[in-house]
Design an enzyme around this catalytic site. Structure first.
Site, PDB file in Angstrom:
ATOM      1  N   HIS A   1       1.486   4.400  -2.933  1.00  0.00           N
ATOM      2  CA  HIS A   1       1.514   5.861  -2.850  1.00  0.00           C
ATOM      3  C   HIS A   1       2.681   6.424  -3.658  1.00  0.00           C
ATOM      4  CE1 HIS A   1      -1.738   6.651  -0.126  1.00  0.00           C
ATOM      5  NE2 HIS A   1      -1.243   5.883   0.841  1.00  0.00           N
TER       6      HIS A   1
ATOM      7  N   ASP B 221      -4.581   1.257  -2.130  1.00  0.00           N
ATOM      8  CA  ASP B 221      -5.169  -0.061  -1.832  1.00  0.00           C
ATOM      9  C   ASP B 221      -5.275  -0.897  -3.095  1.00  0.00           C
ATOM     10  OD1 ASP B 221      -5.420   0.430   0.857  1.00  0.00           O
ATOM     11  OD2 ASP B 221      -7.568   0.851   0.814  1.00  0.00           O
TER      12      ASP B 221
ATOM     13  N   HIS C 245       0.840  -1.208   0.000  1.00  0.00           N
ATOM     14  CA  HIS C 245       0.000   0.000   0.000  1.00  0.00           C
ATOM     15  C   HIS C 245       0.873   1.256   0.000  1.00  0.00           C
ATOM     16  CE1 HIS C 245      -3.325   2.696   1.326  1.00  0.00           C
ATOM     17  NE2 HIS C 245      -2.357   3.256   2.046  1.00  0.00           N
ATOM     18  N   GLU C 246       1.902   1.274   0.841  1.00  0.00           N
ATOM     19  CA  GLU C 246       2.805   2.433   0.907  1.00  0.00           C
ATOM     20  C   GLU C 246       3.567   2.602  -0.404  1.00  0.00           C
ATOM     21  OE1 GLU C 246       2.689   4.546   3.306  1.00  0.00           O
ATOM     22  OE2 GLU C 246       1.320   3.329   4.500  1.00  0.00           O
TER      23      GLU C 246
ATOM     24  N   GLU D 171      -5.846   7.026  -1.091  1.00  0.00           N
ATOM     25  CA  GLU D 171      -5.828   5.801  -0.287  1.00  0.00           C
ATOM     26  C   GLU D 171      -6.472   4.639  -1.043  1.00  0.00           C
ATOM     27  OE1 GLU D 171      -4.292   5.217   2.604  1.00  0.00           O
ATOM     28  OE2 GLU D 171      -3.497   7.246   2.403  1.00  0.00           O
TER      29      GLU D 171
END
Length: 410
Positions: free
Chosen positions: A280, A358, A276-277, A354
């Site tokens: 980003h 995801d 997930h990070e 977000e």
């Protein structure tokens, strides 16, 4: 506009903001007892759910008391000449504009922090302690306070001094030069925050060799993500709550995992959180947020340059002698409705980002371990599973858990 009219506009803004926040908190509190969505019934058992309800109610009541105190303190300062009193003290020590401004803000910020410290102490050692989150000690609590004050003096005082110096040198065009300095500082902090700031408060150690590190490295190679810096931070010395974050970019990028996260999640769940990070970063959210922050700073400084020479803004907060620092206080309050709007836009985009992160984790790793990790983290932090939509719209930078679960299940 007459300064007395500006005074009442400032008071009105403060009161309306308080009313808005109070109404939003009330609406959110009304949703505490709503039925938990079917997809989230496995987050809490009955005892844990009752504990989470009590935690939310306690924080709601505490937040109301602290916000009433904060509003009362600010209004008292405005109505009873608090800013004039501080200004007289600072001018009595030095007439130098930069020194005067540093003393003015130093007295206000130190005084405000001392008055609100009992609230933060109660939050940490009564509320967080009662619900099993607090791992801090009074010594660590006050040491953090002292370190924060020193950082504010060095970094905040340094930037304020440079801005006032530019104002004296360039007049209303100061905002261009100030914007350049703040932009460089923002980029520098973003790059080196984990190296320079975090070590003042926490210990960071490289993730040790083992199956977890191997899985993380395998995933990073799979998605073409150069990852040399995976660190573990000792978040457990202050709280049991878990977290992970991404910082920096280019060669300075690094992922930091809280030790509580490693203790609470399975290895695949940790890799899913890391994915997930990485999402980003791959979706350029880091660069976008940095750019948006710099542009908003420039916009704010430009507006400040338009109003800073208006003596009515200084007089509106009760000082008898107009100055840059007094006008900065008045401008800050007058600007707050605009700040609320830009904050709404940034929160909206953040929630969208977000979902994108995801999705990236779902497509490059797996959805199920990310779903289970989100549920575990929500359980661990006793988070609100049924927030009010208006509260989410105004305050949430992340989508509610149910929305993320449903998005991952598509």
């Amino acid at each position: 506009m007459d300064y007395s009219m500006l005074f009442y506009i400032i008071v009105t803004i403060l009161i309306l903001q308080f009313i808005l926040e109070t109404v939003l908190d009330f609406l959110n509190a009304r949703k505490f007892k709503d039925p938990v969505p079917t997809e989230l019934t496995d987050v809490f058992d009955m005892e844990e759910y009752k504990k989470s309800q009590e935690y939310k109610k306690t924080n709601y009541k505490f937040g109301l008391v602290s916000s009433v105190f904060s509003l009362g303190l600010t209004l008292a300062f405005l109505f009873f000449g608090g800013f004039e009193w501080v200004d007289v003290i600072s001018r009595g020590i030095s007439e130098n504009p930069i020194v005067n401004a540093l003393l003015f803000f130093g007295i206000i910020m130190l005084g405000s922090d001392l008055l609100t410290t009992p609230f933060s102490y109660y939050q940490t050692f009564v509320i967080e302690e009662k619900f099993g989150f607090n791992k801090s000690t009074p010594g660590l609590f006050f040491l953090d306070k002292i370190k924060s004050w020193l950082m504010m003096i060095i970094l905040g005082g340094g930037i304020l001094s440079v801005i006032i110096w530019f104002f004296q040198w360039a007049g209303t065009n100061f905002w261009i030069y100030a914007w350049g300095v703040v932009a460089v500082f923002t980029i520098f902090i973003n790059l080196f925050y984990s190296k320079l700031i975090v070590p003042l408060f926490n210990k960071q150690t490289p993730l040790e060799e083992g199956s977890l590190k191997s899985k993380i490295e395998d995933y990073a190679r799979k998605v073409g993500f150069e990852l040399k810096n995976v660190f573990v931070i000792d978040g457990s010395k202050r709280s049991t709550k878990a977290n992970a974050y991404f910082s920096g970019f280019g060669k300075e990028k690094r992922v930091t995992l809280y030790d509580t996260l490693i203790n609470d999640l399975e290895e695949d769940e940790i890799v899913a959180v890391l994915a997930h990070e990485v999402g980003h970063y791959k979706r350029n959210h880091i660069i976008f947020n940095l750019t948006a922050t710099i542009l908003l700073t420039g916009f704010t400084l430009f507006l400040l340059s338009v109003f800073i020479n208006n003596p009515e803004i200084s007089l509106a907060i009760g000082v008898s002698q107009p100055s840059f620092h007094a006008a900065l206080i008045g401008f800050g309050i007058l600007y707050s409705p605009i700040s609320e709007i830009t904050g709404l836009v940034m929160n909206f985009l953040s929630r969208k980002f977000e979902f994108q992160a995801d999705d990236y984790a779902k497509h490059t790793f797996a959805a199920i371990p990310l779903v289970t990790s989100l549920k575990k983290l929500s359980k661990k932090s006793l988070s609100n599973l049924t927030p009010h939509p208006a509260y989410v719209f105004m305050h949430y930078s992340h989508p509610p858990l149910i929305d993320r679960i449903r998005n991952l299940g598509k």
